[in-house]
Design a protein around this motif. Structure first.
Motif, PDB file in Angstrom:
ATOM      1  N   ASP A   1      27.684  56.255  65.910  1.00  9.20           N
ATOM      2  CA  ASP A   1      26.213  55.697  65.972  1.00  9.20           C
ATOM      3  C   ASP A   1      25.915  55.780  67.246  1.00  9.20           C
ATOM      4  O   ASP A   1      26.494  55.898  68.332  1.00  9.20           O
ATOM      5  CB  ASP A   1      26.588  54.185  65.357  1.00  9.20           C
ATOM      6  CG  ASP A   1      25.251  53.563  65.020  1.00  9.20           C
ATOM      7  OD1 ASP A   1      24.304  54.133  64.713  1.00  9.20           O
ATOM      8  OD2 ASP A   1      25.401  52.276  64.860  1.00  9.20           O
ATOM      9  N   VAL A   2      24.462  55.358  67.484  1.00 12.39           N
ATOM     10  CA  VAL A   2      24.047  55.383  69.066  1.00 12.39           C
ATOM     11  C   VAL A   2      22.922  54.157  68.892  1.00 12.39           C
ATOM     12  O   VAL A   2      22.144  53.902  67.880  1.00 12.39           O
ATOM     13  CB  VAL A   2      23.372  56.620  69.621  1.00 12.39           C
ATOM     14  CG1 VAL A   2      24.642  57.629  69.889  1.00 12.39           C
ATOM     15  CG2 VAL A   2      22.574  57.337  68.939  1.00 12.39           C
TER      16      VAL A   2
ATOM     17  N   LEU B   1      15.717  44.663  82.991  1.00 11.48           N
ATOM     18  CA  LEU B   1      14.836  43.750  82.085  1.00 11.48           C
ATOM     19  C   LEU B   1      14.739  44.565  80.749  1.00 11.48           C
ATOM     20  O   LEU B   1      14.160  45.619  80.793  1.00 11.48           O
ATOM     21  CB  LEU B   1      13.546  43.430  82.369  1.00 11.48           C
ATOM     22  CG  LEU B   1      13.558  42.700  83.951  1.00 11.48           C
ATOM     23  CD1 LEU B   1      12.310  42.546  84.527  1.00 11.48           C
ATOM     24  CD2 LEU B   1      14.149  41.446  83.959  1.00 11.48           C
ATOM     25  N   PRO B   2      15.537  44.114  79.484  1.00  9.16           N
ATOM     26  CA  PRO B   2      15.483  44.924  78.434  1.00  9.16           C
ATOM     27  C   PRO B   2      14.036  44.721  77.833  1.00  9.16           C
ATOM     28  O   PRO B   2      13.393  43.887  78.023  1.00  9.16           O
ATOM     29  CB  PRO B   2      16.518  44.036  77.491  1.00  9.16           C
ATOM     30  CG  PRO B   2      17.284  43.316  78.450  1.00  9.16           C
ATOM     31  CD  PRO B   2      16.677  42.959  79.530  1.00  9.16           C
TER      32      PRO B   2
ATOM     33  N   GLY C   1      19.168  47.856  72.410  1.00 12.40           N
ATOM     34  CA  GLY C   1      20.258  47.588  71.630  1.00 12.40           C
ATOM     35  C   GLY C   1      20.001  47.864  70.081  1.00 12.40           C
ATOM     36  O   GLY C   1      20.786  47.559  69.302  1.00 12.40           O
ATOM     37  N   THR C   2      18.896  48.486  69.848  1.00 16.35           N
ATOM     38  CA  THR C   2      18.666  48.749  68.476  1.00 16.35           C
ATOM     39  C   THR C   2      18.964  50.244  68.045  1.00 16.35           C
ATOM     40  O   THR C   2      19.209  50.839  69.003  1.00 16.35           O
ATOM     41  CB  THR C   2      16.697  48.794  68.102  1.00 16.35           C
ATOM     42  OG1 THR C   2      16.329  49.809  69.097  1.00 16.35           O
ATOM     43  CG2 THR C   2      16.568  47.336  68.408  1.00 16.35           C
ATOM     44  N   SER C   3      19.146  50.456  66.750  1.00 18.31           N
ATOM     45  CA  SER C   3      19.580  51.623  66.451  1.00 18.31           C
ATOM     46  C   SER C   3      18.776  52.866  66.696  1.00 18.31           C
ATOM     47  O   SER C   3      17.563  52.871  66.484  1.00 18.31           O
ATOM     48  CB  SER C   3      19.913  51.837  64.899  1.00 18.31           C
ATOM     49  OG  SER C   3      20.601  53.128  64.533  1.00 18.31           O
ATOM     50  N   ALA C   4      19.355  54.035  67.446  1.00 18.10           N
ATOM     51  CA  ALA C   4      18.520  55.076  67.806  1.00 18.10           C
ATOM     52  C   ALA C   4      18.697  56.069  66.507  1.00 18.10           C
ATOM     53  O   ALA C   4      17.739  56.967  66.484  1.00 18.10           O
ATOM     54  CB  ALA C   4      18.900  55.752  68.879  1.00 18.10           C
ATOM     55  N   CYS C   5      19.847  55.769  65.457  1.00 18.50           N
ATOM     56  CA  CYS C   5      19.685  57.071  64.699  1.00 18.50           C
ATOM     57  C   CYS C   5      18.419  57.371  63.840  1.00 18.50           C
ATOM     58  O   CYS C   5      18.317  58.454  63.345  1.00 18.50           O
ATOM     59  CB  CYS C   5      20.767  56.240  63.540  1.00 18.50           C
ATOM     60  SG  CYS C   5      22.704  56.308  64.299  1.00 18.50           S
ATOM     61  N   PRO C   6      17.278  56.251  63.670  1.00 19.49           N
ATOM     62  CA  PRO C   6      16.444  56.926  62.648  1.00 19.49           C
ATOM     63  C   PRO C   6      15.334  57.771  63.616  1.00 19.49           C
ATOM     64  O   PRO C   6      14.535  58.392  62.641  1.00 19.49           O
ATOM     65  CB  PRO C   6      15.577  55.496  62.375  1.00 19.49           C
ATOM     66  CG  PRO C   6      16.564  54.483  62.354  1.00 19.49           C
ATOM     67  CD  PRO C   6      17.626  54.980  63.522  1.00 19.49           C
ATOM     68  N   PHE C   7      15.681  57.756  64.776  1.00 20.37           N
ATOM     69  CA  PHE C   7      14.759  58.704  65.560  1.00 20.37           C
ATOM     70  C   PHE C   7      15.355  59.872  66.160  1.00 20.37           C
ATOM     71  O   PHE C   7      14.870  60.574  67.059  1.00 20.37           O
ATOM     72  CB  PHE C   7      14.385  58.021  66.832  1.00 20.37           C
ATOM     73  CG  PHE C   7      13.694  56.519  66.448  1.00 20.37           C
ATOM     74  CD1 PHE C   7      12.367  56.377  65.853  1.00 20.37           C
ATOM     75  CD2 PHE C   7      14.517  55.463  66.571  1.00 20.37           C
ATOM     76  CE1 PHE C   7      11.932  55.064  65.579  1.00 20.37           C
ATOM     77  CE2 PHE C   7      14.085  54.120  65.788  1.00 20.37           C
ATOM     78  CZ  PHE C   7      12.856  54.103  65.418  1.00 20.37           C
TER      79      PHE C   7
ATOM     80  N   TRP D   1      16.317  54.782  80.362  1.00 22.60           N
ATOM     81  CA  TRP D   1      16.255  54.932  78.648  1.00 22.60           C
ATOM     82  C   TRP D   1      17.460  55.673  78.381  1.00 22.60           C
ATOM     83  O   TRP D   1      17.770  56.988  79.006  1.00 22.60           O
ATOM     84  CB  TRP D   1      14.995  55.966  78.347  1.00 22.60           C
ATOM     85  CG  TRP D   1      14.620  55.667  76.954  1.00 22.60           C
ATOM     86  CD1 TRP D   1      15.368  56.046  75.795  1.00 22.60           C
ATOM     87  CD2 TRP D   1      13.481  54.663  76.430  1.00 22.60           C
ATOM     88  NE1 TRP D   1      14.804  55.728  74.730  1.00 22.60           N
ATOM     89  CE2 TRP D   1      13.824  54.782  74.792  1.00 22.60           C
ATOM     90  CE3 TRP D   1      12.373  54.046  76.806  1.00 22.60           C
ATOM     91  CZ2 TRP D   1      12.889  54.070  74.079  1.00 22.60           C
ATOM     92  CZ3 TRP D   1      11.748  53.298  75.955  1.00 22.60           C
ATOM     93  CH2 TRP D   1      11.755  53.302  74.624  1.00 22.60           C
ATOM     94  N   GLY D   2      18.453  55.125  77.515  1.00 23.09           N
ATOM     95  CA  GLY D   2      19.372  55.738  77.206  1.00 23.09           C
ATOM     96  C   GLY D   2      19.931  55.773  75.710  1.00 23.09           C
ATOM     97  O   GLY D   2      19.385  54.806  75.071  1.00 23.09           O
ATOM     98  N   LEU D   3      20.834  56.523  75.258  1.00 23.78           N
ATOM     99  CA  LEU D   3      21.233  56.531  73.956  1.00 23.78           C
ATOM    100  C   LEU D   3      22.698  56.358  74.177  1.00 23.78           C
ATOM    101  O   LEU D   3      23.442  56.970  74.900  1.00 23.78           O
ATOM    102  CB  LEU D   3      21.015  57.536  73.171  1.00 23.78           C
ATOM    103  CG  LEU D   3      19.415  58.109  73.074  1.00 23.78           C
ATOM    104  CD1 LEU D   3      19.237  59.172  72.142  1.00 23.78           C
ATOM    105  CD2 LEU D   3      18.647  56.967  72.424  1.00 23.78           C
ATOM    106  N   ASN D   4      23.338  55.351  73.511  1.00 23.19           N
ATOM    107  CA  ASN D   4      24.799  55.124  73.868  1.00 23.19           C
ATOM    108  C   ASN D   4      25.454  54.359  72.763  1.00 23.19           C
ATOM    109  O   ASN D   4      24.790  53.675  71.619  1.00 23.19           O
ATOM    110  CB  ASN D   4      24.964  54.533  75.026  1.00 23.19           C
ATOM    111  CG  ASN D   4      24.375  52.877  74.991  1.00 23.19           C
ATOM    112  OD1 ASN D   4      24.112  52.138  74.083  1.00 23.19           O
ATOM    113  ND2 ASN D   4      23.753  52.370  76.203  1.00 23.19           N
ATOM    114  N   ASP D   5      27.066  54.209  72.952  1.00 21.08           N
ATOM    115  CA  ASP D   5      27.409  53.377  72.025  1.00 21.08           C
ATOM    116  C   ASP D   5      28.520  52.445  73.055  1.00 21.08           C
ATOM    117  O   ASP D   5      28.240  52.732  73.994  1.00 21.08           O
ATOM    118  CB  ASP D   5      28.486  54.042  70.805  1.00 21.08           C
ATOM    119  CG  ASP D   5      29.512  55.077  71.355  1.00 21.08           C
ATOM    120  OD1 ASP D   5      29.623  55.170  72.608  1.00 21.08           O
ATOM    121  OD2 ASP D   5      30.128  55.943  70.861  1.00 21.08           O
TER     122      ASP D   5
END
Length: 159
Positions: A71-72, A85-86, A92-98, A139-143
């Motif tokens: 999951d990311v 500043l978020p 913190g939301t799921s990136a999977c749908p994108f 901007w990142g994608l992470n777990d």
């Protein structure tokens, strides 16, 4: 001759619309490095990135994770005076749908496999409450164990 000139102007305009100024890969990230052309933000030209309040911008990021990810999540922040500043609604939301395939045409979601190429595509709102300032967008994608992809880019928010 005139049609050739018009064609050249059209090609230049299209390339500017799809260009994004130089971004930096995130410091201390163990993710594979993104290359020029891997990141596109719709509100950016080749020389600057200006985000106008009360509009939407789209982002596209081509990346190849260096390990498997079940999951990311999206790590989207504005960094102002070294203070992260978020971005509400994205951080913190799921990136999977994108997450799309390497061509950016078919949604594939999660999990992500090491060594496979994916395209992350999303849009985001430039809220009217955002101040008109220059800042860095992270901007990142992470777990919880680290980044799948990450970049930072200087932007200016305007009214």
């Amino acid at each position: 001759m005139k049609s050739l000139l018009n064609l050249c102007i059209l090609i230049a305009a299209i390339s500017l619309c799809n260009a994004t100024p130089d971004f930096k890969n995130c410091r201390n990230s163990k993710a594979n490095q993104l290359q020029p052309g891997d990141v596109t933000i719709s509100a950016c030209s080749k020389t600057k990135c200006i985000l106008k309040r009360n509009t939407n911008a789209s982002i596209s990021m081509k990346f190849t994770p260096n390990r498997d990810f079940e999951d990311v999540n999206t790590d989207a922040q504005g960094i102002l005076l070294d203070v992260p500043l978020p971005f509400p609604g994205y951080y913190g939301t799921s990136a999977c749908p994108f997450i799309y395939d390497a061509e950016g045409e078919n949604k594939v979601g999660c999990p992500l496999k090491a060594g496979e190429t994916y395209v992350y595509k999303n849009s985001f709102k430039i809220l009217p409450v955002y101040p008109t300032v220059s800042l860095t967008v992270h901007w990142g994608l992470n777990d919880k164990n680290g980044d799948a992809a990450c970049f930072e880019i200087p932007v200016k928010i305007r009214a």
